[in-house]
Design an enzyme around this catalytic site. Structure first.
Site, PDB file in Angstrom:
ATOM      1  N   GLN A 189      -6.573  -1.012   5.315  1.00  0.00           N
ATOM      2  CA  GLN A 189      -7.169  -1.563   6.544  1.00  0.00           C
ATOM      3  C   GLN A 189      -8.622  -1.981   6.347  1.00  0.00           C
ATOM      4  O   GLN A 189      -9.260  -2.445   7.283  1.00  0.00           O
ATOM      5  CB  GLN A 189      -7.111  -0.519   7.663  1.00  0.00           C
ATOM      6  CG  GLN A 189      -5.717  -0.110   8.069  1.00  0.00           C
ATOM      7  CD  GLN A 189      -5.037  -1.129   8.963  1.00  0.00           C
ATOM      8  OE1 GLN A 189      -5.631  -2.109   9.387  1.00  0.00           O
ATOM      9  NE2 GLN A 189      -3.781  -0.912   9.253  1.00  0.00           N
ATOM     10  N   CYS A 235       4.727   1.906  11.674  1.00  0.00           N
ATOM     11  CA  CYS A 235       5.552   2.846  10.913  1.00  0.00           C
ATOM     12  C   CYS A 235       6.033   4.007  11.761  1.00  0.00           C
ATOM     13  O   CYS A 235       7.002   4.660  11.437  1.00  0.00           O
ATOM     14  CB  CYS A 235       4.763   3.407   9.742  1.00  0.00           C
ATOM     15  SG  CYS A 235       3.595   2.231   9.094  1.00  0.00           S
ATOM     16  N   ALA A 242       0.807  -1.221   0.000  1.00  0.00           N
ATOM     17  CA  ALA A 242       0.000   0.000   0.000  1.00  0.00           C
ATOM     18  C   ALA A 242       0.842   1.275   0.000  1.00  0.00           C
ATOM     19  O   ALA A 242       0.420   2.293  -0.532  1.00  0.00           O
ATOM     20  CB  ALA A 242      -0.951   0.000   1.194  1.00  0.00           C
ATOM     21  N   THR A 243       2.047   1.225   0.574  1.00  0.00           N
ATOM     22  CA  THR A 243       2.889   2.436   0.557  1.00  0.00           C
ATOM     23  C   THR A 243       3.222   2.814  -0.881  1.00  0.00           C
ATOM     24  O   THR A 243       3.099   3.975  -1.277  1.00  0.00           O
ATOM     25  CB  THR A 243       4.182   2.224   1.381  1.00  0.00           C
ATOM     26  OG1 THR A 243       3.827   2.115   2.754  1.00  0.00           O
ATOM     27  CG2 THR A 243       5.153   3.377   1.205  1.00  0.00           C
ATOM     28  N   SER A 285      -3.233  -3.702   0.377  1.00  0.00           N
ATOM     29  CA  SER A 285      -2.024  -4.295   0.925  1.00  0.00           C
ATOM     30  C   SER A 285      -2.245  -5.780   1.179  1.00  0.00           C
ATOM     31  O   SER A 285      -3.317  -6.171   1.628  1.00  0.00           O
ATOM     32  CB  SER A 285      -1.692  -3.580   2.243  1.00  0.00           C
ATOM     33  OG  SER A 285      -0.561  -4.163   2.815  1.00  0.00           O
ATOM     34  N   THR A 310       9.306  -7.013 -13.094  1.00  0.00           N
ATOM     35  CA  THR A 310       8.672  -8.332 -13.165  1.00  0.00           C
ATOM     36  C   THR A 310       7.716  -8.521 -11.995  1.00  0.00           C
ATOM     37  O   THR A 310       8.091  -8.302 -10.846  1.00  0.00           O
ATOM     38  CB  THR A 310       9.750  -9.434 -13.111  1.00  0.00           C
ATOM     39  OG1 THR A 310      10.667  -9.212 -14.188  1.00  0.00           O
ATOM     40  CG2 THR A 310       9.143 -10.817 -13.244  1.00  0.00           C
ATOM     41  N   HIS A 341      -0.462  -8.045   3.326  1.00  0.00           N
ATOM     42  CA  HIS A 341      -0.340  -8.647   4.660  1.00  0.00           C
ATOM     43  C   HIS A 341      -1.433  -8.209   5.620  1.00  0.00           C
ATOM     44  O   HIS A 341      -1.576  -8.773   6.696  1.00  0.00           O
ATOM     45  CB  HIS A 341       1.054  -8.383   5.259  1.00  0.00           C
ATOM     46  CG  HIS A 341       1.351  -6.948   5.535  1.00  0.00           C
ATOM     47  ND1 HIS A 341       2.006  -6.156   4.630  1.00  0.00           N
ATOM     48  CD2 HIS A 341       1.098  -6.170   6.594  1.00  0.00           C
ATOM     49  CE1 HIS A 341       2.148  -4.935   5.139  1.00  0.00           C
ATOM     50  NE2 HIS A 341       1.592  -4.915   6.332  1.00  0.00           N
TER      51      HIS A 341
END
Length: 390
Positions: free
Chosen positions: A168, A314, A60-61, A188, A228, A190
């Protein structure tokens, strides 16, 4: 943790099927490409998108950076203004800060005490050259859920692109990009029990959103994100999305019950606990509590066998109180005493009870050591005291 079903789907692509998904001249490449395209459909299905609108990223970043910098730079000849909120994830705020050095103007909307934005303030923030509005769906520190549907309507009426950081929210609450009028969305891996290091960005095709790519190269992923695509990670993200779609309702119900159990038990045993963020409009799996007269860091140290935090991963290295809590008007001392609890698909009732019991025990112990707590018990109003430095 990664869902075991996700790992099962990935294993063949880590061993037997090792082809490069962009190789067009042999069967190894075709197998990988087919797996990658299946994963793309699984991600798209979860959010009501067309699979051609999904671009794989590293998380997501990267997706947030692509959306914000990409749109701003593409339309910069005519549009130089962006709107976001003060409680966004750090990577959104930092992307905006970096655009400010390039000559863009950014409006950082404040939020109300419940953590939600004021739609009237959003309306008045639009300028003739606004290119993008970026508002996260579910806040990563206090779990509040912004009125995404209404924001989408407002942006569409102003003909301004709408980006949401949904890291989230995806797979936890129903999201539909067409119904919510979302033009760009960050995802994201994870956060939905998929592998780390993979994510996606949804980029609307009609009305078409154009981005200036952040990285140049062989033109993979519609030229928006060269490099890739890591097939095993993409497959894992796809599987995680499919599992989330099947289990969303069950997970939500179960997590709501566990969250209710955690909050009720703590609040019934310990006085002066504040729940941060709106009580109604929220995702139940993210709970942020402030324990007055207790230093948050001390409580974390005391509960070191439980994975808790005083903010997002973070920002957990800095001793500054969370900027999200400051934005909702939390007092400095209360912001320092807040703890974030995360409840997920694999959290058990025993773990919740253990955490509650330890939490109550240590809050009481730490308060007994606190001179402030003693003064409050004696009926002294701490706000009235003039502290002097010796």
């Amino acid at each position: 943790p990664q869902d075991p079903r996700v790992l099962d789907s990935m294993l063949p692509y880590l061993t037997a099927y090792y082809g490069n998904p962009h190789s067009r001249t042999h069967a190894y490449g075709w197998e990988s490409e087919a797996a990658m395209e299946k994963a793309r459909r699984q991600v798209a299905d979860l959010v009501g998108a067309d699979s051609r609108e999904i671009i794989f990223t590293s998380g997501a970043t990267e997706s947030n950076n692509m959306a914000i910098k990409g749109v701003a730079r593409f339309y910069k000849s005519r549009k130089k203004h962006i709107i976001t909120t003060q409680t966004e994830h750090k990577c959104v705020l930092d992307s905006c800060r970096s655009l400010e050095t390039e000559g863009f103007r950014v409006t950082y909307l404040p939020v109300k005490q419940n953590g939600l934005i004021d739609l009237k303030e959003l309306e008045t923030a639009f300028q003739p050259d606004t290119s993008l509005v970026s508002v996260m769906t579910v806040n990563n520190e206090i779990g509040v859920k912004q009125p995404i549907h209404d924001i989408g309507e407002i942006c569409r009426a102003h003909k301004v692109f709408f980006h949401t950081d949904a890291a989230q929210a995806i797979g936890k609450i129903p999201m539909d990009v067409n119904d919510m009028k979302i033009d760009l969305m960050s995802i994201s891996g994870h956060k939905i029990y998929g592998p780390k290091g993979v994510g996606a960005i949804y980029v609307r095709r009609r009305p078409r959103v154009r981005l200036e790519p952040l990285q140049s190269g062989g033109g993979q992923e519609r030229g928006l994100r060269s490099g890739t695509v890591p097939t095993p990670l993409a497959v894992g993200l796809g599987a995680a999305c499919e599992v989330a779609q099947q289990e969303m309702e069950y997970d939500h119900k179960r997590i709501s019950e566990l969250a209710e159990r955690l909050v009720t038990k703590i609040m019934s045993e310990v006085p002066d606990v504040v729940m941060n963020g709106d009580k109604e409009h929220r995702y139940p799996g993210c709970i942020n509590l402030s324990f007055a007269y207790v230093e948050g860091e001390s409580l974390l140290m005391a509960l070191k066998d439980v994975a808790l935090s005083s903010g997002s991963a973070c920002t957990s290295a800095s001793l500054e109180p969370s900027y999200v809590l400051r934005a909702i008007g939390t007092d400095e001392d209360l912001a320092h005493s807040s703890i974030r609890f995360g409840i997920g698909r694999f959290t058990t009732e025993e773990e919740v009870d253990y955490t509650v019991e330890k939490c109550i025990q240590h809050v009481k112990r730490l308060r007994e050591m606190s001179p402030l707590w003693e003064m409050v018990q004696d009926g002294i109003d701490l706000k009235s005291i003039k502290w002097t430095q010796h």
